[in-house]
Design a protein around this motif. Structure first.
Motif, PDB file in Angstrom:
ATOM      1  N   GLY A 252      -9.022   2.685  -5.386  1.00  0.00           N
ATOM      2  CA  GLY A 252      -7.878   2.159  -6.108  1.00  0.00           C
ATOM      3  C   GLY A 252      -7.512   2.876  -7.378  1.00  0.00           C
ATOM      4  N   SER A 253      -8.369   3.783  -7.865  1.00  0.00           N
ATOM      5  CA  SER A 253      -8.079   4.361  -9.170  1.00  0.00           C
ATOM      6  C   SER A 253      -8.215   5.875  -9.267  1.00  0.00           C
ATOM      7  N   ARG A 254      -8.953   6.516  -8.383  1.00  0.00           N
ATOM      8  CA  ARG A 254      -9.167   7.962  -8.516  1.00  0.00           C
ATOM      9  C   ARG A 254      -7.892   8.753  -8.205  1.00  0.00           C
ATOM     10  N   SER A 255      -7.779   9.914  -8.837  1.00  0.00           N
ATOM     11  CA  SER A 255      -6.663  10.803  -8.533  1.00  0.00           C
ATOM     12  C   SER A 255      -6.754  11.234  -7.078  1.00  0.00           C
ATOM     13  N   LYS A 256      -5.637  11.660  -6.528  1.00  0.00           N
ATOM     14  CA  LYS A 256      -5.630  12.072  -5.124  1.00  0.00           C
ATOM     15  C   LYS A 256      -6.560  13.265  -4.897  1.00  0.00           C
ATOM     16  N   ALA A 257      -6.605  14.182  -5.857  1.00  0.00           N
ATOM     17  CA  ALA A 257      -7.473  15.349  -5.713  1.00  0.00           C
ATOM     18  C   ALA A 257      -8.947  14.939  -5.761  1.00  0.00           C
ATOM     19  N   GLN A 258      -9.281  14.043  -6.681  1.00  0.00           N
ATOM     20  CA  GLN A 258     -10.661  13.585  -6.782  1.00  0.00           C
ATOM     21  C   GLN A 258     -11.067  12.813  -5.538  1.00  0.00           C
ATOM     22  N   LEU A 259     -10.193  11.984  -5.055  1.00  0.00           N
ATOM     23  CA  LEU A 259     -10.486  11.195  -3.854  1.00  0.00           C
ATOM     24  C   LEU A 259     -10.640  12.103  -2.637  1.00  0.00           C
ATOM     25  N   ALA A 260      -9.805  13.134  -2.534  1.00  0.00           N
ATOM     26  CA  ALA A 260      -9.920  14.074  -1.417  1.00  0.00           C
ATOM     27  C   ALA A 260     -11.277  14.776  -1.452  1.00  0.00           C
ATOM     28  N   ALA A 261     -11.752  15.135  -2.652  1.00  0.00           N
ATOM     29  CA  ALA A 261     -13.054  15.784  -2.782  1.00  0.00           C
ATOM     30  C   ALA A 261     -14.177  14.837  -2.374  1.00  0.00           C
ATOM     31  N   THR A 262     -14.051  13.571  -2.740  1.00  0.00           N
ATOM     32  CA  THR A 262     -15.055  12.572  -2.363  1.00  0.00           C
ATOM     33  C   THR A 262     -15.091  12.382  -0.852  1.00  0.00           C
TER      34      THR A 262
ATOM     35  N   VAL B 235       0.836  -1.205   0.000  1.00  0.00           N
ATOM     36  CA  VAL B 235       0.000   0.000   0.000  1.00  0.00           C
ATOM     37  C   VAL B 235       0.869   1.252   0.000  1.00  0.00           C
ATOM     38  N   GLU B 236       1.907   1.270   0.827  1.00  0.00           N
ATOM     39  CA  GLU B 236       2.791   2.430   0.900  1.00  0.00           C
ATOM     40  C   GLU B 236       3.478   2.696  -0.438  1.00  0.00           C
ATOM     41  N   VAL B 237       3.992   1.654  -1.045  1.00  0.00           N
ATOM     42  CA  VAL B 237       4.682   1.795  -2.332  1.00  0.00           C
ATOM     43  C   VAL B 237       3.733   2.347  -3.393  1.00  0.00           C
ATOM     44  N   ALA B 238       2.489   1.878  -3.376  1.00  0.00           N
ATOM     45  CA  ALA B 238       1.532   2.259  -4.413  1.00  0.00           C
ATOM     46  C   ALA B 238       0.890   3.613  -4.175  1.00  0.00           C
ATOM     47  N   CYS B 239       0.728   3.999  -2.910  1.00  0.00           N
ATOM     48  CA  CYS B 239      -0.132   5.150  -2.606  1.00  0.00           C
ATOM     49  C   CYS B 239       0.556   6.335  -1.935  1.00  0.00           C
ATOM     50  N   ALA B 240       1.697   6.146  -1.311  1.00  0.00           N
ATOM     51  CA  ALA B 240       2.271   7.212  -0.483  1.00  0.00           C
ATOM     52  C   ALA B 240       3.278   8.082  -1.221  1.00  0.00           C
ATOM     53  N   SER B 241       3.431   7.890  -2.523  1.00  0.00           N
ATOM     54  CA  SER B 241       4.336   8.725  -3.298  1.00  0.00           C
ATOM     55  C   SER B 241       3.641   9.160  -4.581  1.00  0.00           C
ATOM     56  N   SER B 242       4.417   9.676  -5.509  1.00  0.00           N
ATOM     57  CA  SER B 242       3.850  10.177  -6.759  1.00  0.00           C
ATOM     58  C   SER B 242       3.578   9.035  -7.732  1.00  0.00           C
ATOM     59  N   PRO B 243       2.685   9.257  -8.712  1.00  0.00           N
ATOM     60  CA  PRO B 243       2.466   8.244  -9.752  1.00  0.00           C
ATOM     61  C   PRO B 243       3.749   7.901 -10.498  1.00  0.00           C
ATOM     62  N   ASP B 244       4.592   8.885 -10.747  1.00  0.00           N
ATOM     63  CA  ASP B 244       5.846   8.621 -11.449  1.00  0.00           C
ATOM     64  C   ASP B 244       6.782   7.746 -10.626  1.00  0.00           C
ATOM     65  N   HIS B 245       6.727   7.916  -9.300  1.00  0.00           N
ATOM     66  CA  HIS B 245       7.567   7.062  -8.454  1.00  0.00           C
ATOM     67  C   HIS B 245       7.115   5.609  -8.549  1.00  0.00           C
ATOM     68  N   LEU B 246       5.816   5.380  -8.572  1.00  0.00           N
ATOM     69  CA  LEU B 246       5.315   4.013  -8.698  1.00  0.00           C
ATOM     70  C   LEU B 246       5.770   3.392 -10.023  1.00  0.00           C
ATOM     71  N   VAL B 247       5.759   4.174 -11.091  1.00  0.00           N
ATOM     72  CA  VAL B 247       6.269   3.687 -12.381  1.00  0.00           C
ATOM     73  C   VAL B 247       7.745   3.309 -12.243  1.00  0.00           C
ATOM     74  N   ALA B 248       8.511   4.147 -11.544  1.00  0.00           N
ATOM     75  CA  ALA B 248       9.932   3.867 -11.340  1.00  0.00           C
ATOM     76  C   ALA B 248      10.133   2.596 -10.515  1.00  0.00           C
ATOM     77  N   VAL B 249       9.281   2.385  -9.526  1.00  0.00           N
ATOM     78  CA  VAL B 249       9.371   1.170  -8.709  1.00  0.00           C
ATOM     79  C   VAL B 249       9.094  -0.063  -9.565  1.00  0.00           C
TER      80      VAL B 249
ATOM     81  N   VAL C 256      -1.234  -1.271  -7.392  1.00  0.00           N
ATOM     82  CA  VAL C 256       0.097  -1.218  -8.004  1.00  0.00           C
ATOM     83  C   VAL C 256       0.037  -1.057  -9.519  1.00  0.00           C
ATOM     84  N   THR C 257      -1.138  -1.271 -10.085  1.00  0.00           N
ATOM     85  CA  THR C 257      -1.301  -1.133 -11.538  1.00  0.00           C
ATOM     86  C   THR C 257      -1.708   0.276 -11.939  1.00  0.00           C
ATOM     87  N   ALA C 258      -2.404   0.974 -11.047  1.00  0.00           N
ATOM     88  CA  ALA C 258      -3.008   2.271 -11.383  1.00  0.00           C
ATOM     89  C   ALA C 258      -1.960   3.353 -11.636  1.00  0.00           C
TER      90      ALA C 258
END
Length: 370
Positions: free
Chosen positions: A244-254, A152-166, A200-202
């Motif tokens: 699992g799929s919404r942007s952080k901004a969209q999820l924060a609004a929800t 969860v931390e690897v997938a969610c606690a950093s930027s989308p680009d970081h997850l791609v790098a991982v 981890v796919t998103a």
């Protein structure tokens, strides 16, 4: 038994340095005194002026030569350098002495201190790939799912680009796909395995809040509320889809709509999941994902506290919680820790660790603010 950060087979599988800089792409940052970038909420300090990578490499060599190792010198150098600077030091060290820095640290150090120093010295994406790989090899212990937090931390606690790098680093190190390894992990069962695979796919596109759909936020807040209050019923797949799929901004609004329209209290959906579905593994992991996506300092404060509570310290968890956030948001983690637990990260680390291991952790945590 092979410790995850002491396994020599992985030392030679560090990805190219260009992956390193993706790790910092979404954090507001300032140039450090000696080069590289430091997040405003990072807890590490860099000297000004900062020695060159060659000078640092030469001083590290002095610290590991002779009859004894100068552990304090290693902490003083590596503990006060950014990831970019540490990468430059590693390149300089290998060029000067025809051996890798990680290999030398592995041979000179031992125990929890070696684990922490090697984890800190690794390139961030490679480090997270290694953490994820080890977590996937762990089996459940009495229903305990703390190792799943790593995914969860690897997938969610950093930027989308970081997850791609991982994901790229994972492929380079293990000749396998992180997404496929999560999807086929024998120690996980559905629907938890499906949710983690989605995480981890998103790729969460983030336009800085400009892409928020208010109508969608309201509809999905109602959907989440209906799922959470339906105690006795399994969480609907759409809940995992939203988280699992919404942007952080969209999820924060929800989540904000949930709090305002469904009497969610200050903790909102996270609080509702924790209170209404105790023992539900998917709900527990959803809570961790929500925190990592919207308020990672809350999750990592809990990681550090959990590692210390009980009869023995979970050094692996403690090390991960501090090392992975020292350059990101450790100042926010420390503030959250103090508010929630009535003590400081520094005090708890001092009370539960010792020696050089304590020294490197306190160096990364930095001084507490009054």
């Amino acid at each position: 038994m092979c410790c995850w950060c002491c396994c020599l087979e992985c030392i030679h599988n560090i990805p190219p340095l260009n992956l390193l800089f993706l790790h910092f792409s979404h954090f507001p940052s300032a140039a450090s005194a000696g080069g590289g970038v430091i997040s405003p909420m990072a807890s590490i300090s860099v000297p000004n002026p900062c020695p060159s990578p060659t000078e640092d490499a030469e001083n590290i060599r002095k610290a590991v030569q002779g009859w004894g190792t100068d552990e304090k010198a290693l902490v003083e150098i590596l503990g006060h350098r950014t990831a970019a600077q540490r990468a430059e030091i590693a390149v300089a060290y290998e060029g000067l002495y025809d051996e890798t820095l990680l290999g030398r640290l592995h041979s000179e150090l031992s125990g929890d201190f070696r684990s922490a120093m090697m984890l800190w010295a690794m390139e961030p994406a490679a480090r997270d790939a290694k953490l994820a790989n080890k977590a996937l090899k762990k089996s459940k212990n009495g229903g305990e799912l703390r190792h799943v937090w790593v995914i969860v931390e690897v997938a969610c606690a950093s930027s989308p680009d970081h997850l791609v790098a991982v994901r790229k680093a994972y492929r380079a190190a293990y000749d396998a796909s992180l997404e496929e390894d999560v999807a086929s992990c024998p120690h996980l069962t559905d629907p938890l395995r499906q949710f983690l695979t989605r995480l981890v796919t998103a790729y969460r596109y983030d336009a800085g809040g400009e892409d928020v759909d208010g109508e969608l936020a309201g509809a999905e807040a109602a959907e989440l509320h209906a799922a959470v209050v339906g105690q006795g019923q399994p969480l609907h797949a759409d809940v995992a889809r939203v988280v699992g799929s919404r942007s952080k901004a969209q999820l924060a609004a929800t989540l904000e709509r949930y709090r305002l329209e469904h009497r969610g209290g200050e903790g909102g959906l996270v609080e509702a999941l924790a209170a209404g579905r105790r023992g539900d593994q998917l709900a527990a992991v959803l809570k961790a994902a929500l925190w990592c996506l919207t308020s990672p300092e809350k999750h990592f404060a809990e990681v550090i506290r959990t590692s210390i509570l009980g009869l023995g310290t979970d050094e692996e968890m403690l090390t991960r919680g501090i090392v992975t956030r020292a350059e990101v948001d450790m100042e926010k983690v420390k503030e959250e820790y103090k508010v929630r637990y009535g003590t400081t990260v520094t005090a708890d680390v001092r009370g539960d660790t010792s020696g050089d291991y304590k020294n490197i952790l306190l160096t990364l945590v930095g001084p507490e603010k009054l």
